[in-house]
Design an enzyme around this catalytic site. Structure first.
Site, PDB file in Angstrom:
ATOM      1  N   GLY A 515       0.787  -1.228   0.000  1.00 43.50           N
ATOM      2  CA  GLY A 515       0.000   0.000   0.000  1.00 43.50           C
ATOM      3  C   GLY A 515       0.820   1.281   0.000  1.00 43.50           C
ATOM      4  O   GLY A 515       0.571   2.178  -0.806  1.00 43.50           O
ATOM      5  N   PRO A 623       9.319   8.176   9.206  1.00 45.02           N
ATOM      6  CA  PRO A 623       9.924   7.279  10.202  1.00 45.02           C
ATOM      7  C   PRO A 623       9.018   6.992  11.398  1.00 45.02           C
ATOM      8  O   PRO A 623       9.082   5.905  11.971  1.00 45.02           O
ATOM      9  CB  PRO A 623      11.178   8.042  10.645  1.00 45.02           C
ATOM     10  CG  PRO A 623      11.453   9.022   9.573  1.00 45.02           C
ATOM     11  CD  PRO A 623      10.140   9.361   8.927  1.00 45.02           C
ATOM     12  N   GLU A 696       4.681  -5.601   7.170  1.00 46.53           N
ATOM     13  CA  GLU A 696       4.723  -7.043   7.411  1.00 46.53           C
ATOM     14  C   GLU A 696       6.150  -7.541   7.626  1.00 46.53           C
ATOM     15  O   GLU A 696       6.366  -8.570   8.254  1.00 46.53           O
ATOM     16  CB  GLU A 696       4.023  -7.774   6.266  1.00 46.53           C
ATOM     17  CG  GLU A 696       2.521  -7.477   6.267  1.00 46.53           C
ATOM     18  CD  GLU A 696       1.732  -8.183   5.181  1.00 46.53           C
ATOM     19  OE1 GLU A 696       2.321  -8.531   4.142  1.00 46.53           O
ATOM     20  OE2 GLU A 696       0.521  -8.378   5.367  1.00 46.53           O
TER      21      GLU A 696
HETATM   22 MO1  MOS Z   1      -2.188  -8.527   4.261  1.00 49.24          MO
HETATM   23  S1  MOS Z   1      -2.384 -10.277   5.244  1.00 49.24           S
HETATM   24  O1  MOS Z   1      -1.542  -9.101   2.786  1.00 49.24           O
HETATM   25  O2  MOS Z   1      -3.672  -7.726   4.151  1.00 49.24           O
END
Ligand code: MOS
Length: 729
Positions: A515, A623, A696
Site C-alpha cells: 500500500g 519514520p 509485514e
Molecule cells: Mo495482508 S495479510 O496481505 O492484508
C-alpha cells in the site's frame, strides 16, 4: 504514467516533508472519537434496521428444515434472509457458498440466516428462536490426520509454484558435513483486529451504497457485483477508516453480503456487524502448517542444501499457506528444494493474514538456522551473515535491487548488545529467572501495483487528494499528504486527503505491504500532471521549476502557486503503472530481530524483556509511521510465538476459542521495550518514490527470535507454536 526504468532525481528527493517523522494527520480525529468507522455512520436519511447473522451449528452437511415461525413473530422483526429467499448469489470467485449456507453447510458458523429487526437486541433475541434441523456429514478437521490426502497446488494466477528446485538437493543434503532435519508446526490463527466486520447497506432503486470496512475497495466492488449479479457501477463502497484488517478484510466478507441482501429485502437501510464470537469461524483465518526443514552445511557454516516442505489445509477451493516463500530467497546455497502441499479440511476458509506464508515460514526456517548455528558452534548472527546473497538464489542471474540483510544484522547486534549473549543455554540467571537472547533474520516481499489518484489545486492554493486507497491504521492518510505536499511545494497543513470511497480513482488498496509504495506513487503520477497544468497556466518551463513554500521558482522568476488557480481550480488525475523492473530485480525487504526473554525457572512463565528490529525497506516515507508499523508487527510476533492459537475441535470441526477471552493476543504489559532501527536505503527500481512497504517485514522472523531466546534461556527447544509453559515443562 508508466514506470519502466529506474528512477533518477525527482521532486521527492528534496525530502522537505517526505522522510520526516510527522504526526498522523488523522490522529486528532481518532483520539477524539470523530473518525467514523463502518458501523457509526448516520448518513442514511431513514433510520436503519439492524441485521444479525445466525451461524451454522454444524461443520459439514445440510440444512434439512428451518423453522422461522417463532422468530418472525418476535418483537420488532422485519424480515429473515435465508438461502431460500435471498435470490441467486454467484460465488464463483470464492469457494462454494461463502456467504450464505443452505441447503449445503460448508463450515461451522457459516451464515444460515440474517434476522432483521428494529433494534440490535430484537434481532439477536429473534435469531435465538430460529430452529434449524441439520443432517450432519463427517468432515476432515485435523491437518496432521489429513496429510495422506495432501496434493500439489494446481497452477493458477497468484498461486505460488508447488515445487521449486535448484541443483541436487537430495545428494547435497546426504553428503553435507552438518545437517538439521526437523519438523515445526504453526497453529491456525485469527486476525483479531479491533474493529469487527460491519456494514451499513442502503439501496436506492438498483443502486447500492455500503459503508463498510474493507482493505481493497476495488476488489470489494468487483466481488460484490459478482455475488449479487449487479453491475459494478451500481455499487458504491465507503471505507474511510478501518479499525485493523490484518488481511481479514481484503474483500467482501459475509457482513457486506448479509447487509446488502437484508436492505434489499426490506427496502430500508440495514446496519449489521458480525458479533465477535461469530467472526472466528464465520470469516477467514490463517491456516495451520506442518513444516519440514532440512539444512546441510560445511563445517565452516556454508549452506550447501536448503530444503523446506510445508503442508497446510483449507476448505475445498481455498488457497495454500505459502510458507516456503522466504526460504526461496533468504540464504545462498547451491542445492535447494521447496514444496507446498494442500489438504482439504472442512474448517472455515483459510486466507491472508499478517504476512501470509512468509510469517509462518520464517517461524520454522529461523529456528532451524538457530539449531544449525548451535550444531556448528558458530554465532547465529555470523552464520546468517556468512550465507548472505546479493542475487536471487533460485535465479542467480537476477540481482536483488537493494538488500542490506548484513547491515541489519550487524547494526541490530551492536545496538542490542548481542556480544553479551552466552551461547550455552540455561546459564544466565537473574534470581529465579533464566535469561536468554535470540536472533532471526527478517524478510518479506516488496510488491508494488498500479494505483491512481486525483489531485486538485483549489482556488485558495490548497491541495486536495482523492483516491480509493484505505488506511487501516497504517498511516496512508499521512504519507499521501506528505507526497502531495512535497510534489506541489506546499505545507502539510495545506493538503486535504480523502480516501476510501469507490467514487475516487482506483488505488492499490491495502494488503501485502504494497500500500505505502503503491498508493504514494499513484499520487506522485497525478501530481506530475498537476505540476504540468500549473506550468501551462503560468507559462513557465516545468523542467526548470522548483515548487517550494507555495511558490514556484523558475530561474530568477517567482510565481505564486495559488495564481495558477485564479481562473478556476486545476484538477489532474493519473495512474502509476509498472513495466518489468520487478522481473529484472528481486525486490524484497530485509531486517533482523533481536529478543531477550526471561523464563521462570520453576513455572516456566515466559516474559519478553526487550525487542529490537533493524529494518531495511527502501526510502522511509515517515519514520514515525514506519516505526509504528514495525512495533505493531513485532507485537504480532509476540502473539505468534507465545499466545495465538485457534484450538480445533477435531470431532465437531470448529475453532473452540472463538472470542477475545479465549483467543489470546499480547497487551501492553506483555511488551516492555521495543526498539526499531531503520537502516538507510532508497530503491530506485521500485518507483519514483523509491520506497517499499515495511508493515509485514516487522513481523517476519520475530516469533523465531523469541523461540530462539527461549531456547537460549532454558535449553529446551520447542518446535510447536505457540511456546507455552506446558510445553517447556
Ligand atoms: Mo495482508 S495479510 O496481505 O492484508
Amino acid at each position: 504514467m508508466k514506470f519502466d526504468s529506474p528512477a533518477g532525481n525527482n521532486p521527492t528527493d528534496k525530502q522537505k516533508v517526505i522522510g520526516k517523522p510527522v504526526n498522523r494527520i488523522e490522529g486528532p480525529l481518532k483520539t477524539t472519537g470523530r473518525a467514523t468507522y463502518a458501523y457509526e455512520y448516520t448518513e442514511t436519511e431513514i433510520k436503519p434496521a439492524y441485521g444479525y447473522v445466525l451461524g451454522a451449528g454444524i461443520a459439514l452437511g445440510e440444512i434439512v428444515k428451518m423453522d422461522l415461525e417463532k422468530a418472525e413473530k418476535a418483537n420488532g422483526v422485519l424480515h429473515i434472509v435465508t438461502a431460500e429467499n435471498a435470490g441467486e448469489l454467484d460465488t464463483g470467485l470464492f469457494y462454494a457458498d461463502r456467504f450464505l449456507a443452505g441447503p449445503k453447510v460448508d463450515h461451522y458458523h457459516q451464515a444460515v440466516a440474517v434476522v432483521v429487526a428494529e433494534t440490535f437486541e430484537q434481532a439477536r433475541s429473534a435469531a435465538a428462536l430460529i430452529e434449524v434441523e441439520y443432517k450432519k456429514q463427517n468432515g476432515s478437521f485435523d491437518l496432521e490426520a489429513s496429510l495422506g490426502s495432501a496434493k500439489p497446488l494446481e497452477p493458477a494466477p497468484f498461486t505460488p509454484p508447488s515445487e521449486t528446485r535448484r541443483g541436487d538437493f537430495e545428494k547435497a543434503f546426504e553428503e553435507a558435513a552438518v545437517t538439521i532435519d526437523q519438523t515445526y508446526t504453526t497453529p491456525d490463527q485469527s486476525h483479531a483486529m479491533m474493529e469487527p466486520h460491519a456494514t451499513i447497506a442502503k439501496w436506492n432503486g438498483d443502486k447500492l451504497m455500503c459503508w463498510c470496512t474493507i482493505q481493497q475497495i476495488n476488489w470489494g466492488v468487483r466481488d460484490l457485483a459478482n455475488i449479487l449479479k449487479i453491475p459494478a457501477e451500481n455499487i458504491r463502497l465507503i471505507s474511510a477508516y478501518i479499525g485493523g484488517g490484518f488481511g481479514g478484510k481484503g474483500t467482501v466478507l459475509s457482513d457486506l453480503v448479509a447487509a446488502s441482501l437484508a436492505a434489499r429485502a426490506i427496502d430500508r437501510p440495514v446496519k449489521l456487524t458480525l458479533q465477535r464470537p461469530l467472526i472466528f469461524n464465520n470469516t477467514t483465518h490463517r491456516p495451520a502448517t506442518i513444516q519440514k526443514i532440512k539444512l546441510g552445511a560445511t563445517t565452516e557454516g556454508m549452506l550447501t542444501a536448503i530444503g523446506h516442505e510445508s503442508w497446510s489445509g483449507n476448505i475445498p477451493g481455498g488457497r495454500t499457506e505459502a510458507a516456503t516463500t522466504s526460504t526461496r530467497i533468504l540464504y545462498a546455497g547451491a542445492n535447494r528444494l521447496t514444496r507446498l502441499r494442500l489438504c482439504e479440511l472442512n474448517l472455515a476458509e483459510g486466507n491472508a493474514m499478517r504476512a501470509p506464508g512468509e510469517a509462518p515460514g520464517m517461524m520454522a526456517l529461523e529456528i532451524a538456522m538457530d539449531e544449525l548455528a548451535e550444531k556448528l558452534d558458530i554465532d547465529p548472527v555470523a552464520l546468517r551473515i556468512k550465507n548472505d546473497t546479493q542475487v536471487d538464489p533460485e535465479n542467480p542471474e537476477i540481482p536483488f535491487s537493494t538488500r542490506k540483510l548484513v547491515e541489519c544484522l550487524e547494526q541490530g547486534a551492536e545496538a542490542f548488545g548481542w556480544s553479551k549473549r552466552n551461547p550455552k543455554p540455561g546459564r544466565v540467571k537473574d534470581g529465579l529467572w533464566l535469561l536468554g537472547m535470540g536472533v532471526a533474520s527478517a524478510t518479506r516481499g516488496a510488491p508494488i501495483t498500479k494505483s491512481a489518484a486525483r489531485v486538485t489545486l483549489e482556488r485558495d492554493g490548497t491541495i486536495l487528494v482523492q483516491t480509493d486507497m484505505t488506511d487501516l491504521g497504517t498511516g496512508s492518510y499521512t504519507i499521501i499528504a506528505q507526497t502531495a505536499a512535497e510534489m506541489m511545494g506546499v505545507s502539510l497543513e495545506s493538503v486535504t486527503v480523502k480516501l476510501g470511497d469507490s467514487l475516487f480513482p482506483e488505488s492499490s488498496g491495502s494488503g501485502g505491504q504494497w500500500g505505502a509504495a503503491s498508493a504514494t506513487s499513484g499520487v506522485y503520477a497525478a501530481c506530475v500532471k498537476l505540476r504540468e497544468q500549473v506550468a501551462q497556466q503560468l507559462g513557465f518551463d516545468i523542467e526548470k521549476a522548483d515548487f517550494d513554500d507555495s511558490k514556484i521558482k523558475v530561474g530568477s522568476k517567482t510565481y505564486s502557486l495559488k495564481k495558477a488557480a485564479r481562473k478556476g481550480k486545476l484538477v489532474a488525475e493519473d495512474t502509476m503503472t509498472y513495466g518489468d523492473l520487478s522481473k529484472e530485480y528481486a525486490q524484497d525487504t530485509f531486517g533482523a530481530h533481536f529478543v531477550e526473554v526471561a523464563v521462570h525457572e520453576y513455572t516456566k512463565e515466559i516474559r519478553v524483556k526487550r525487542m529490537l528490529a533493524a529494518c531495511h525497506a527502501g526510502r522511509i516515507l515517515n519514520p514515525k509511521a514506519a516505526r509504528s508499523q514495525v512495533i505493531g508487527a513485532m507485537t504480532w510476533g509476540v502473539g505468534a510465538a507465545m499466545m495465538e492459537e485457534l484450538v480445533v475441535d477435531t470431532r465437531l470441526g470448529y475453532f473452540v476459542n472463538h472470542d477475545l477471552a479465549g483467543y489470546e493476543v499480547p497487551v501492553h504489559a506483555d511488551i516492555p521495550s521495543q526498539q526499531v532501527i531503520l537502516v538507510e536505503d532508497e530503491d530506485p527500481t521500485m518507483s519514483p518514490m523509491k520506497a517499499k512497504g515495511i508493515g509485514e517485514l516487522g513481523l517476519c522472523g520475530v516469533a523465531a527470535a523469541i523461540a530462539n531466546a527461549i531456547y537460549n534461556a532454558t535449553g529446551t527447544r520447542v518446535r510447536e507454536y505457540p511456546i507455552t509453559c506446558d510445553k517447556l515443562l
